[in-house]
Design an enzyme around this catalytic site. Structure first.
Site, PDB file in Angstrom:
ATOM      1  N   CYS A 224      30.475  51.246  26.005  1.00  0.00           N
ATOM      2  CA  CYS A 224      29.920  50.224  26.681  1.00  0.00           C
ATOM      3  C   CYS A 224      29.639  50.477  27.946  1.00  0.00           C
ATOM      4  O   CYS A 224      30.161  50.747  28.917  1.00  0.00           O
ATOM      5  CB  CYS A 224      31.259  49.007  26.681  1.00  0.00           C
ATOM      6  SG  CYS A 224      31.014  47.536  27.902  1.00  0.00           S
TER       7      CYS A 224
ATOM      8  N   LYS B  70      25.957  35.186  35.361  1.00  0.00           N
ATOM      9  CA  LYS B  70      24.662  35.021  35.425  1.00  0.00           C
ATOM     10  C   LYS B  70      24.145  33.915  34.564  1.00  0.00           C
ATOM     11  O   LYS B  70      23.247  32.924  35.079  1.00  0.00           O
ATOM     12  CB  LYS B  70      23.591  36.334  35.165  1.00  0.00           C
ATOM     13  CG  LYS B  70      23.490  36.983  36.427  1.00  0.00           C
ATOM     14  CD  LYS B  70      22.379  37.960  36.102  1.00  0.00           C
ATOM     15  CE  LYS B  70      22.204  39.230  37.102  1.00  0.00           C
ATOM     16  NZ  LYS B  70      21.880  40.374  36.643  1.00  0.00           N
TER      17      LYS B  70
ATOM     18  N   CYS C  68      32.679  44.508  22.966  1.00  0.00           N
ATOM     19  CA  CYS C  68      33.739  45.188  24.065  1.00  0.00           C
ATOM     20  C   CYS C  68      34.598  43.869  24.103  1.00  0.00           C
ATOM     21  O   CYS C  68      33.880  42.680  24.582  1.00  0.00           O
ATOM     22  CB  CYS C  68      32.836  45.511  25.322  1.00  0.00           C
ATOM     23  SG  CYS C  68      33.721  45.413  26.874  1.00  0.00           S
TER      24      CYS C  68
ATOM     25  N   HIS D  23      33.384  42.722  28.075  1.00  0.00           N
ATOM     26  CA  HIS D  23      31.933  42.194  28.153  1.00  0.00           C
ATOM     27  C   HIS D  23      31.437  41.272  27.075  1.00  0.00           C
ATOM     28  O   HIS D  23      30.144  40.830  27.135  1.00  0.00           O
ATOM     29  CB  HIS D  23      31.216  43.466  28.676  1.00  0.00           C
ATOM     30  CG  HIS D  23      31.365  43.849  29.788  1.00  0.00           C
ATOM     31  ND1 HIS D  23      32.208  45.104  29.902  1.00  0.00           N
ATOM     32  CD2 HIS D  23      31.083  43.540  31.152  1.00  0.00           C
ATOM     33  CE1 HIS D  23      32.561  45.430  31.359  1.00  0.00           C
ATOM     34  NE2 HIS D  23      31.793  44.551  31.888  1.00  0.00           N
TER      35      HIS D  23
ATOM     36  N   CYS E 235      31.466  48.769  30.974  1.00  0.00           N
ATOM     37  CA  CYS E 235      32.677  49.208  31.736  1.00  0.00           C
ATOM     38  C   CYS E 235      32.403  50.686  31.783  1.00  0.00           C
ATOM     39  O   CYS E 235      33.104  51.509  32.531  1.00  0.00           O
ATOM     40  CB  CYS E 235      33.786  49.189  30.291  1.00  0.00           C
ATOM     41  SG  CYS E 235      34.348  47.826  29.696  1.00  0.00           S
TER      42      CYS E 235
ATOM     43  N   LYS F 172      34.271  30.930  34.099  1.00  0.00           N
ATOM     44  CA  LYS F 172      34.063  32.551  34.416  1.00  0.00           C
ATOM     45  C   LYS F 172      32.663  32.722  35.207  1.00  0.00           C
ATOM     46  O   LYS F 172      31.680  31.792  34.697  1.00  0.00           O
ATOM     47  CB  LYS F 172      33.994  33.124  33.119  1.00  0.00           C
ATOM     48  CG  LYS F 172      34.140  34.641  33.461  1.00  0.00           C
ATOM     49  CD  LYS F 172      34.272  35.352  32.052  1.00  0.00           C
ATOM     50  CE  LYS F 172      34.479  36.618  32.285  1.00  0.00           C
ATOM     51  NZ  LYS F 172      33.327  37.458  31.543  1.00  0.00           N
TER      52      LYS F 172
ATOM     53  N   HIS G  79      29.703  39.122  44.659  1.00  0.00           N
ATOM     54  CA  HIS G  79      30.120  37.975  44.483  1.00  0.00           C
ATOM     55  C   HIS G  79      31.563  37.487  45.010  1.00  0.00           C
ATOM     56  O   HIS G  79      32.224  38.500  45.676  1.00  0.00           O
ATOM     57  CB  HIS G  79      30.017  37.528  42.825  1.00  0.00           C
ATOM     58  CG  HIS G  79      30.992  38.534  42.134  1.00  0.00           C
ATOM     59  ND1 HIS G  79      32.400  38.649  42.278  1.00  0.00           N
ATOM     60  CD2 HIS G  79      30.496  39.347  41.052  1.00  0.00           C
ATOM     61  CE1 HIS G  79      32.870  39.439  41.407  1.00  0.00           C
ATOM     62  NE2 HIS G  79      31.739  39.959  40.568  1.00  0.00           N
TER      63      HIS G  79
ATOM     64  N   HIS H 106      34.358  39.956  44.670  1.00  0.00           N
ATOM     65  CA  HIS H 106      34.457  41.205  45.459  1.00  0.00           C
ATOM     66  C   HIS H 106      35.075  40.881  46.615  1.00  0.00           C
ATOM     67  O   HIS H 106      35.894  41.603  47.222  1.00  0.00           O
ATOM     68  CB  HIS H 106      33.226  41.634  45.674  1.00  0.00           C
ATOM     69  CG  HIS H 106      32.432  42.270  44.382  1.00  0.00           C
ATOM     70  ND1 HIS H 106      31.146  41.771  43.852  1.00  0.00           N
ATOM     71  CD2 HIS H 106      32.925  42.943  43.358  1.00  0.00           C
ATOM     72  CE1 HIS H 106      30.805  42.460  42.758  1.00  0.00           C
ATOM     73  NE2 HIS H 106      31.758  43.127  42.321  1.00  0.00           N
TER      74      HIS H 106
HETATM   75  N1  MSP Z   1      32.942  50.214  40.088  1.00  0.00           N
HETATM   76  C1  MSP Z   1      34.215  49.946  39.552  1.00  0.00           C
HETATM   77  C2  MSP Z   1      35.465  50.341  40.276  1.00  0.00           C
HETATM   78  C3  MSP Z   1      35.715  51.614  40.513  1.00  0.00           C
HETATM   79  S1  MSP Z   1      36.982  52.002  41.583  1.00  0.00           S
HETATM   80  C4  MSP Z   1      37.150  53.521  41.612  1.00  0.00           C
HETATM   81  C5  MSP Z   1      34.144  48.270  39.237  1.00  0.00           C
HETATM   82  N2  MSP Z   1      33.348  47.554  40.080  1.00  0.00           N
HETATM   83  S2  MSP Z   1      33.197  45.907  40.044  1.00  0.00           S
HETATM   84  O1  MSP Z   1      32.053  45.857  40.851  1.00  0.00           O
HETATM   85  O2  MSP Z   1      32.935  45.661  38.734  1.00  0.00           O
HETATM   86  O3  MSP Z   1      34.438  45.592  40.372  1.00  0.00           O
HETATM   87  C6  MSP Z   1      34.947  45.795  41.704  1.00  0.00           C
HETATM   88  C7  MSP Z   1      36.631  45.208  41.758  1.00  0.00           C
HETATM   89  O4  MSP Z   1      36.060  43.556  41.763  1.00  0.00           O
HETATM   90  C8  MSP Z   1      37.311  45.362  40.717  1.00  0.00           C
HETATM   91  O5  MSP Z   1      38.454  45.508  41.106  1.00  0.00           O
HETATM   92  C9  MSP Z   1      37.276  44.100  40.002  1.00  0.00           C
HETATM   93  O6  MSP Z   1      38.606  43.881  39.356  1.00  0.00           O
HETATM   94  C10 MSP Z   1      37.201  43.080  40.978  1.00  0.00           C
HETATM   95  N3  MSP Z   1      36.436  41.810  40.444  1.00  0.00           N
HETATM   96  C11 MSP Z   1      35.108  41.828  39.673  1.00  0.00           C
HETATM   97  N4  MSP Z   1      35.197  40.457  39.231  1.00  0.00           N
HETATM   98  C12 MSP Z   1      36.103  39.607  39.583  1.00  0.00           C
HETATM   99  C13 MSP Z   1      36.676  38.335  39.742  1.00  0.00           C
HETATM  100  N5  MSP Z   1      35.852  37.416  38.731  1.00  0.00           N
HETATM  101  N6  MSP Z   1      37.652  37.880  40.413  1.00  0.00           N
HETATM  102  C14 MSP Z   1      38.382  38.774  41.132  1.00  0.00           C
HETATM  103  N7  MSP Z   1      38.020  40.173  41.166  1.00  0.00           N
HETATM  104  C15 MSP Z   1      37.177  40.656  40.463  1.00  0.00           C
HETATM  105  O7  MSP Z   1      34.962  47.907  38.548  1.00  0.00           O
END
Ligand code: MSP
Length: 665
Positions: A128, A298, A145, A148, A131, A295, A20, A23
Site C-alpha cells: 500500500c 481531497k 488497504c 486507505h 501506508c 473524514k 491539514h 497535523h
Molecule cells: N510520515 C508518517 C509518520 C512517520 S513518524 C516516524 C505519517 N505521516 S502523516 O502525514 O500521514 O501523518 C502525520 C501525523 O498526523 C500522524 O501521527 C497521523 O496520525 C496524524 N494525522 C493524520 N491525519 C489525521 C487526522 N485526520 N486527525 C488527527 N491526526 C491525524 O504518518
C-alpha cells in the site's frame, strides 16, 4: 542540580500535500506538554519535522513536474509555517533528507546488520503506497488497504529483511511490565493482542523498486525502507550519538496518531533494541479529527488548512477549540462553528472580559496603578481556594487528559468572573480599601491565569501578563501573594467576538486579499479639530459595543455638524498610528472623484455591523496602511465595489454619492 530533561516528539508528517488540521492538532497537543514542562522548570526538547522519502512523495513530485527534493523543499516550508503560525515551540524541525538524518538512519541500520539481524532475500507482497507498507491478504479488506480503502499493488523485489521476530517476546514483556509505554490503555491492549496472536514475520527494510530514499552504502540499488528511515528521526533530531543525544534520550513522550501505532510500538522498539538503545517512556496515540462530521479527503474537498484558519481567527482560538472540544485520545470533530462558539464564550466572554473589566476599573479608579491589597474577606479566600492545584493539573496531563486540564483552568476563570459580579467593585467607590482589595485580587488572579493558560493559548498568556504590567511567571509563581505592584496598560481587546450572523465561508476556500480588511459600520459621535493639524479632525465613533477615536482628514469637506450622526464605514483592524500626537484607532473611508470627497454612506446599517463582500470572510488580524492600499475599492452605480462585488452589511448595500471609478481611501 541539573534540570530534569523532557524530550517530546510528534510524528513527522508526509509533505506530499500541504498540512491539514490533523497535523496541526498533533503539534498543538505536543506544544501543551512542552510548554507545561517548561513552566515546571524542566529542560525541554521538542522535535517535529517532515518525512520526505518514499514512493508517495516521489509520485506526487513527478506529477507536479518537480524533482522530489525540490518538491520537498517547497512543501517543508508550509509545515514550518504551520508551526510558526500556531506558535508551536519546537526546538528543531527535522527533515529526513538532511545529511544529519541520513547518517543516523544508516548508522542504526548498520548496527542491526552487524549483529546479523538483517539479511538479503526476495519478497513478494501486497504493497500500500498510502501506508508505505506491505500487507498480507488477511490484513486487507477484499484486497483493499483498511486505512486507505484502495487496492494494494502486488510487488516482488529483492529486499533486505530485518529479523524483527527476534524481539517479539522482549517487546511483549516490555509492554506488559511498563504499563505507561503504550497509551491509551485501549491501544495497549490492541497491540498486545496483535503481538501475541502469531509470530512476527521478518520485515522488509529496503526497496529496489523506488529510488527516492536513502541508498544503502554497501548495496546502492537498495534504498532504506521509509519507516526504518523515518523512525530514526527521533534520534537524528537530537544529534545521535553525541552528548546531546545522551542527555535527552529516551524520549518522555512520543505523540502520534492512532493509525501509526504499530510502527511506533512494535517496529520502533525492535529497531531500538537492535541498536541497544532504551525505549521511549511513552508512546501516546491520539484520535483522528473529522471535519463537520466527515473524514477529511481531497475528493470531498473538505481538507482544512490550519494556516488559513489561523489567518482568519488567530492561533489561540484554534488551539483552544481543538484542545477543549476533542476528548483526549478519542476521535473528534472540527468545525468553524465550534471554534466561533468557543471563541465567543470561553475566550472573549470569560477570559477577555475578565481582563478588560479589571483593567478598565484599575484605570478608572486608580489611574492604572495596581492598588494595595487591604483586608481580605471570605469572598477573597474562596477565590484563592479556586486556584487550581499544580499537582491536580500535572495529574491531568500525566494521565493524558488535556481537555480536562483546559476545563479545570477555565473553571477557575469563571470563578474570577463570578467574583466580580458578587463583589460589584463599581459600587464600592466610597470604600477605598474595599475597592482596592477587590481590584488587587483581580489583577493577582489574572497574573496567575496568565501563567496557567500559557500552554494552551501562549500568545494571549503573554498579552494578559503585559496588560497587567507583569512578566509572565512560571509554576513557582502560581500562588496568591499580596506583593504584586506596577501599572496596568490601557486595555486592548484580547479576543474579538466573531459575529455569527454574517456569512461564514469555510476556511479552506482560497483566500481573497479583501479578507484581510475588517470593515465595520459606526456612527459619528463627536468631531473636534485636531489640536496640532489644520486639515484634520479627531473623531469619536460608536461602533456598537466599542468606541473608537480616530483622526480623519475631512476638515476641508465637512463641518463637524455635517458629520455627527452619520453612519459611516471604518477599518477596524488597522494598526493604531500616531497622527501628529493623537492615536488614530482606525480609518474612516471616503471616496474622491474630480476633487469631490464624500464619506461612505452606511445609513441603512446599525453601528457595529460587519461589512463584507459575498464569499469572503473578514479577518481580525491587524493590517497596516500599506496592506490596505493594495486592496482597490472603487465606485459603480453609486455602490462601493471591490472588483464587481458590492460592499454590504446584513442590512444592505453601502453607497456613496459619487460618479463611477472614484478612489476610496
Ligand atoms: N510520515 C508518517 C509518520 C512517520 S513518524 C516516524 C505519517 N505521516 S502523516 O502525514 O500521514 O501523518 C502525520 C501525523 O498526523 C500522524 O501521527 C497521523 O496520525 C496524524 N494525522 C493524520 N491525519 C489525521 C487526522 N485526520 N486527525 C488527527 N491526526 C491525524 O504518518
Amino acid at each position: 542540580m541539573p534540570k530534569q530533561t523532557y524530550y517530546i516528539t510528534t510524528a513527522i508528517d508526509y509533505p506530499n500535500a500541504k498540512p491539514h488540521i490533523g497535523h496541526a492538532y498533533e503539534k498543538i497537543i505536543a506544544d501543551v506538554y512542552a510548554r507545561w514542562h517548561e513552566l515546571l522548570g524542566n529542560d525541554v526538547f521538542f522535535l517535529t519535522g517532515v518525512d520526505e522519502h518514499g514512493q508517495k512523495i516521489e509520485k506526487t513530485a513527478t506529477a507536479a513536474g518537480k524533482r522530489p527534493k525540490e518538491f520537498c523543499d517547497e512543501m517543508a516550508l508550509h509545515f514550518q509555517e504551520m508551526c510558526k503560525k500556531l506558535n508551536i515551540c519546537n526546538n528543531d524541525f527535522i527533515r529526513t533528507t538532511e545529511k544529519r538524518h541520513t547518517k543516523t538512519a544508516l548508522d542504526i541500520f548498520q548496527k542491526a546488520f552487524d549483529k546479523g539481524l538483517i539479511y538479503k532475500g526476495t519478497y513478494t507482497g501486497l504493497y500500500c503506497t498510502g501506508c508505505e507498507a506491505y500487507y498480507t491478504e488477511k490484513d486487507l479488506d477484499n484486497g483493499n488497504c483498511t486505512i486507505h480503502k484502495r487496492p494494494c499493488e502486488k510487488l516482488s523485489e529483492e529486499n533486505y529483511f530485518f529479523k524483527i521476530g527476534t524481539f517479539q517476546e522482549k517487546i511483549i514483556k516490555h509492554i506488559e511490565t511498563h504499563p505507561g509505554f503504550v497509551q491509551p490503555e485501549s491501544r495497549r491492549n490492541e497491540i498486545l493482542f496483535r503481538l501475541k496472536k502469531e509470530p512476527l514475520a521478518d520485515l522488509s527494510v529496503s526497496r529496489t523498486s523506488i529510488s527516492w530514499g536513502i541508498p544503502l552504502p554497501f548495496d546502492k540499488k537498495h534504498v532504506l525502507y521509509v519507516w526504518f528511515d523515518a523512525l530514526t528521526n527521533y534520534l537524528s533530531g537530537i544529534s545521535y550519538p553525541t552528548k546531546k543525544f545522551q542527555k535527552y534520550w529516551p524520549a518522555q513522550l512520543q505523540l502520534i496518531g492512532k493509525d501509526i501505532i504499530w510502527f511506533h510500538t512494535v517496529i520502533w522498539p525492535a529497531i531500538l533494541m537492535a541498536a541497544e538503545l532504551p525505549l521511549p517512556k511513552t508512546v501516546f496515540a491520539h484520535g483522528f479529527l473529522t471535519v463537520n462530521g466527515e473524514k477529511m479527503s481531497k475528493s470531498l474537498g473538505n481538507i482544512i488548512d490550519p494556516i488559513s484558519v489561523v489567518n482568519t481567527y488567530g492561533a489561540d482560538p484554534l488551539r483552544f477549540v481543538l484542545l477543549r472540544d476533542v476528548s483526549a485520545g478519542e476521535d473528534g470533530d472540527f468545525s468553524e462553528k465550534a471554534l466561533i462558539d468557543r471563541n465567543n464564550t470561553e475566550l472573549a466572554d470569560a477570559l477577555g472580559n475578565l481582563l478588560q473589566r479589571t483593567n478598565v476599573m484599575v484605570q478608572k479608579y486608580f489611574n492604572g496603578n495596581i492598588p494595595v491589597c487591604g483586608k481580605q474577606t471570605d469572598k477573597e479566600k474562596q477565590l484563592e481556594e479556586a486556584i487550581p492545584e499544580i499537582s491536580k493539573l500535572s495529574e491531568l496531563l500525566n494521565g493524558y487528559r488535556w481537555n480536562q486540564f483546559v476545563e479545570h483552568i477555565w473553571h477557575y476563570i469563571h470563578k474570577c468572573n463570578k467574583y466580580i459580579n458578587d463583589t460589584e467593585p463599581w459600587k464600592q467607590s466610597n470604600d477605598a480599601e474595599r475597592l482596592a482589595t477587590i481590584l488587587y485580587n483581580l489583577v493577582e488572579h489574572l497574573r496567575i491565569i496568565s501563567i496557567l493558560v500559557y500552554p494552551i493559548i501562549p500568545e494571549s498568556s503573554e498579552s494578559i501578563a503585559a496588560q497587567i504590567g507583569q512578566k509572565r511567571g512560571t509554576i513557582k509563581n502560581v500562588k496568591f501573594t499580596k506583593k504584586t505592584t506596577g501599572m496596568v496598560s490601557s486595555p486592548k481587546i484580547l479576543f474579538r467576538k466573531i459575529e455569527t450572523d454574517k456569512p461564514q465561508e469555510p476556511a479552506h476556500k482560497p483566500e481573497d486579499p479583501f479578507g484581510a480588511l475588517n470593515l465595520k459600520v459606526a456612527s459619528v459621535e463627536k468631531v473636534e479639530p485636531h489640536p496640532n493639524a489644520d486639515k484634520l479632525y479627531v473623531v469619536t465613533l460608536n461602533a456598537g459595543n466599542e468606541k473608537r477615536t480616530l483622526v480623519a482628514g475631512l476638515k476641508q469637506y465637512y463641518t463637524p455638524e455635517q458629520l455627527v450622526g452619520k453612519h459611516i464605514i471604518f477599518i477596524s483592524n488597522l494598526k493604531p498610528a500616531q497622527l501628529r500626537g493623537v492615536t488614530s484607532q482606525g480609518m474612516m473611508l471616503a471616496g474622491e472623484k474630480n476633487g469631490v470627497v464624500k464619506v461612505l454612506d452606511a445609513s441603512i446599517a446599525q453601528p457595529g455591523e460587519q461589512v463584507f463582500i459575498d464569499g469572503v470572510t473578514a479577518h481580525t488580524a491587524q493590517i497596516t496602511i500599506d496592506d490596505f492600499m493594495k486592496i482597490k475599492l472603487t465606485t459603480k452605480n453609486k455602490h462601493v465595489v471591490y472588483g464587481e462585488k458590492p460592499l454590504k452589511t446584513k442590512s444592505g448595500i453601502i453607497t456613496v454619492d459619487l460618479e463611477d471609478n472614484a478612489t476610496i481611501r
